[in-house]
Design an enzyme around this catalytic site. Structure first.
Site, PDB file in Angstrom:
ATOM      1  N   HIS A 248      -3.278   7.153   3.009  1.00 31.28           N
ATOM      2  CA  HIS A 248      -3.896   5.586   2.434  1.00 31.28           C
ATOM      3  C   HIS A 248      -5.080   5.512   3.087  1.00 31.28           C
ATOM      4  O   HIS A 248      -5.576   5.636   4.222  1.00 31.28           O
ATOM      5  CB  HIS A 248      -2.868   4.726   2.876  1.00 31.28           C
ATOM      6  CG  HIS A 248      -3.119   3.465   2.339  1.00 31.28           C
ATOM      7  ND1 HIS A 248      -3.672   3.119   1.091  1.00 31.28           N
ATOM      8  CD2 HIS A 248      -3.318   2.270   3.091  1.00 31.28           C
ATOM      9  CE1 HIS A 248      -4.087   1.743   1.191  1.00 31.28           C
ATOM     10  NE2 HIS A 248      -3.556   1.054   2.493  1.00 31.28           N
TER      11      HIS A 248
ATOM     12  N   CYS B 287       0.709  -1.034  -0.001  1.00 28.14           N
ATOM     13  CA  CYS B 287       0.005  -0.035   0.023  1.00 28.14           C
ATOM     14  C   CYS B 287       0.987   1.377   0.006  1.00 28.14           C
ATOM     15  O   CYS B 287       0.453   2.450  -0.288  1.00 28.14           O
ATOM     16  CB  CYS B 287      -1.141   0.041   1.308  1.00 28.14           C
ATOM     17  SG  CYS B 287      -1.993  -1.355   1.109  1.00 28.14           S
TER      18      CYS B 287
ATOM     19  N   ASN C 240     -10.093  -0.441   0.375  1.00 26.94           N
ATOM     20  CA  ASN C 240      -8.624  -0.597   0.422  1.00 26.94           C
ATOM     21  C   ASN C 240      -8.100  -0.917  -0.971  1.00 26.94           C
ATOM     22  O   ASN C 240      -8.076  -2.142  -1.454  1.00 26.94           O
ATOM     23  CB  ASN C 240      -8.107  -1.339   1.487  1.00 26.94           C
ATOM     24  CG  ASN C 240      -6.593  -1.017   1.659  1.00 26.94           C
ATOM     25  OD1 ASN C 240      -5.989  -0.794   0.595  1.00 26.94           O
ATOM     26  ND2 ASN C 240      -6.011  -1.446   2.858  1.00 26.94           N
TER      27      ASN C 240
HETATM   28  N1  COA Z   1     -17.606  -9.269   9.500  1.00 27.08           N
HETATM   29  C1  COA Z   1     -18.248  -9.554  10.627  1.00 27.08           C
HETATM   30  N2  COA Z   1     -17.303  -9.950  11.815  1.00 27.08           N
HETATM   31  C2  COA Z   1     -16.114  -9.803  11.529  1.00 27.08           C
HETATM   32  C3  COA Z   1     -15.504  -9.299  10.041  1.00 27.08           C
HETATM   33  C4  COA Z   1     -16.625  -9.270   9.025  1.00 27.08           C
HETATM   34  N3  COA Z   1     -15.930  -9.012   7.727  1.00 27.08           N
HETATM   35  N4  COA Z   1     -14.188  -9.622  10.124  1.00 27.08           N
HETATM   36  C5  COA Z   1     -13.831  -9.640  11.383  1.00 27.08           C
HETATM   37  N5  COA Z   1     -14.876 -10.033  12.045  1.00 27.08           N
HETATM   38  C6  COA Z   1     -15.159 -10.232  13.334  1.00 27.08           C
HETATM   39  C7  COA Z   1     -13.856 -11.111  13.727  1.00 27.08           C
HETATM   40  O1  COA Z   1     -13.785 -12.570  13.600  1.00 27.08           O
HETATM   41  C8  COA Z   1     -13.864 -10.928  15.523  1.00 27.08           C
HETATM   42  O2  COA Z   1     -14.542 -11.642  15.925  1.00 27.08           O
HETATM   43  P1  COA Z   1     -14.211 -12.555  17.479  1.00 27.08           P
HETATM   44  O3  COA Z   1     -13.995 -11.349  18.326  1.00 27.08           O
HETATM   45  O4  COA Z   1     -15.402 -13.278  17.516  1.00 27.08           O
HETATM   46  O5  COA Z   1     -13.002 -13.138  16.929  1.00 27.08           O
HETATM   47  C9  COA Z   1     -14.357  -9.557  15.634  1.00 27.08           C
HETATM   48  O6  COA Z   1     -15.060  -9.352  14.453  1.00 27.08           O
HETATM   49  C10 COA Z   1     -13.599  -8.411  15.699  1.00 27.08           C
HETATM   50  O7  COA Z   1     -12.540  -8.546  15.013  1.00 27.08           O
HETATM   51  P2  COA Z   1     -11.273  -7.363  15.203  1.00 27.08           P
HETATM   52  O8  COA Z   1     -10.088  -7.874  14.381  1.00 27.08           O
HETATM   53  O9  COA Z   1     -10.947  -7.012  16.579  1.00 27.08           O
HETATM   54  O10 COA Z   1     -12.004  -6.395  14.333  1.00 27.08           O
HETATM   55  P3  COA Z   1     -11.522  -4.849  14.236  1.00 27.08           P
HETATM   56  O11 COA Z   1     -12.271  -3.760  15.044  1.00 27.08           O
HETATM   57  O12 COA Z   1      -9.972  -4.711  14.459  1.00 27.08           O
HETATM   58  O13 COA Z   1     -11.713  -4.321  12.918  1.00 27.08           O
HETATM   59  C11 COA Z   1     -10.290  -4.518  10.805  1.00 27.08           C
HETATM   60  C12 COA Z   1     -11.091  -5.509  11.965  1.00 27.08           C
HETATM   61  C13 COA Z   1      -9.924  -5.494   9.916  1.00 27.08           C
HETATM   62  C14 COA Z   1     -11.347  -3.906   9.894  1.00 27.08           C
HETATM   63  C15 COA Z   1      -9.223  -3.703  11.577  1.00 27.08           C
HETATM   64  O14 COA Z   1      -8.499  -4.471  12.483  1.00 27.08           O
HETATM   65  C16 COA Z   1      -8.362  -2.908  10.339  1.00 27.08           C
HETATM   66  O15 COA Z   1      -8.958  -2.045   9.668  1.00 27.08           O
HETATM   67  N6  COA Z   1      -7.074  -3.110  10.616  1.00 27.08           N
HETATM   68  C17 COA Z   1      -6.103  -2.642   9.524  1.00 27.08           C
HETATM   69  C18 COA Z   1      -6.212  -3.518   8.456  1.00 27.08           C
HETATM   70  C19 COA Z   1      -5.443  -2.832   7.322  1.00 27.08           C
HETATM   71  O16 COA Z   1      -5.763  -1.797   7.170  1.00 27.08           O
HETATM   72  N7  COA Z   1      -4.971  -3.847   6.414  1.00 27.08           N
HETATM   73  C20 COA Z   1      -4.480  -3.012   5.227  1.00 27.08           C
HETATM   74  C21 COA Z   1      -3.060  -2.455   5.403  1.00 27.08           C
HETATM   75  S1  COA Z   1      -2.535  -1.650   4.210  1.00 27.08           S
END
Ligand code: COA
Length: 301
Positions: free
Chosen positions: A228, A88, A258
């Protein structure tokens, strides 16, 4: 496809829509389109381009570079082209590579393009990742001109110790595709979202501060921050850390999700075409991605 909901995706990420390229469309096809529009806007001919830097994690082939495919498709007879794999951060890294080469006079005109066919690299059975990513390309022409405008400062940093927070285990030379191997999505993007989130907020803020300090520019002087577009909560946290008014932060993650290396040029282009950038404005771009790698660029428009 997976157990999720619009409410979850919107509230946790800010994403409303993502775009998936038509079947048969490659990363280079999207890049060609974006570069063509950038050249038109810059009033620049294909012959004038001497350097083409492509940020992508979804190259058309393992060999040759997507830059060489783009060069052939567009006809850029006087250019050298190559790819950089900075995920990214690809567009920012491209700017950081091109800027000193233009400054030194080695090249007069260059193109930096971020192009990603992430739909080819996304596991649509993994709800942790598949709701996030979309396909796109965005490009910029960089040229050496007299005057105040230009790329004032760039900053890049990586930390390979965190490479398994965001990676694809299978498909490279260490774990090549093999009929004996069960992939289970390990040839697609795998991510530890919450760990990436924390590093992203911290390091994007530091990267932003690095170029501001280097240029002696205060955050209050920024006309626009183009971050980003990975997660609206990351962007909000960044704005807070920088004490930048949310109105001065460009956001279009709702429309595209993204798009990795394409996200910043896509946002920059939208802001520019909407007339939001004026000559002399300070514009800060900042990104992070798989590597992990992060970086920033401060531009005087
Ligand atoms: N729909 C529903 N539930 C989902 C899900 C979806 N699409 N994706 C994950 N979950 C669930 C998980 O399984 C987890 O459940 P659990 O607690 O029973 O295990 C719960 O939601 C919380 O997961 P968590 O990872 O704590 O959520 P979050 O608030 O951190 O959000 C992201 C997840 C991925 C949106 C967030 O962490 C994020 O954006 N991270 C950065 C990723 C990124 O930018 N990557 C690219 C880099 S360039």
């Amino acid at each position: 496809m997976v157990d999720t909901s619009d409410e979850w995706i919107t509230s946790r990420t800010g994403i409303k829509e993502r775009h998936i390229a038509d079947k048969g469309v490659s990363c280079s096809d999207m890049a060609v389109e974006a570069i063509g529009r950038a050249l038109d806007m810059a009033g620049c001919s294909r012959e004038e381009i001497e350097l083409l830097v492509v940020g992508t994690v979804t190259p058309d082939y393992r060999l040759p570079s997507t830059a060489c495919v783009i060069q052939e498709k567009m006809g850029l007879p006087n250019a050298v082209g190559y790819d950089i794999a900075s995920a990214c951060t690809g567009f920012i890294n491209g700017l950081s590579i091109v800027a000193p080469q233009i400054e030194s006079g080695r090249y007069k005109k260059a193109v930096v393009v971020g192009a990603e066919l992430l739909s080819s690299f996304t596991n649509y059975q993994d709800r942790n990742t598949c709701v996030l990513f979309g396909d796109a390309a965005g490009a910029a022409v960089v040229s050496g001109e007299e005057g105040e405008s230009g790329i004032i400062s760039t900053f890049m940093k990586s930390d390979g110790r965190m490479r398994e927070l965001l990676w694809a285990e299978v498909g490279g030379a260490v774990n090549p595709y093999s009929p004996d191997f069960t992939y289970n999505g390990r040839d697609k993007i795998m991510m530890n979202g919450s760990d990436v989130f924390k590093v992203a907020v911290r390091e994007m803020a530091r990267a932003a501060q690095a170029v501001l300090e280097d240029a002696g520019v205060d955050p209050s002087q920024l006309a626009m921050v183009v971050p980003h577009q990975a997660n609206i909560r990351i962007i909000d946290a960044l704005a807070k850390r920088l004490s930048v008014d949310p109105e001065r932060v460009y956001i279009n993650i709702d429309k595209y999700g993204n798009t990795s290396a394409a996200s910043i040029p896509l946002a920059l282009d939208e802001a520019n075409r909407a007339g939001m950038l004026k000559s002399g404005d300070y514009v800060l771009m900042v990104a992070f991605g798989g590597g992990l790698i992060w970086g920033s660029a401060l531009v005087r428009w």
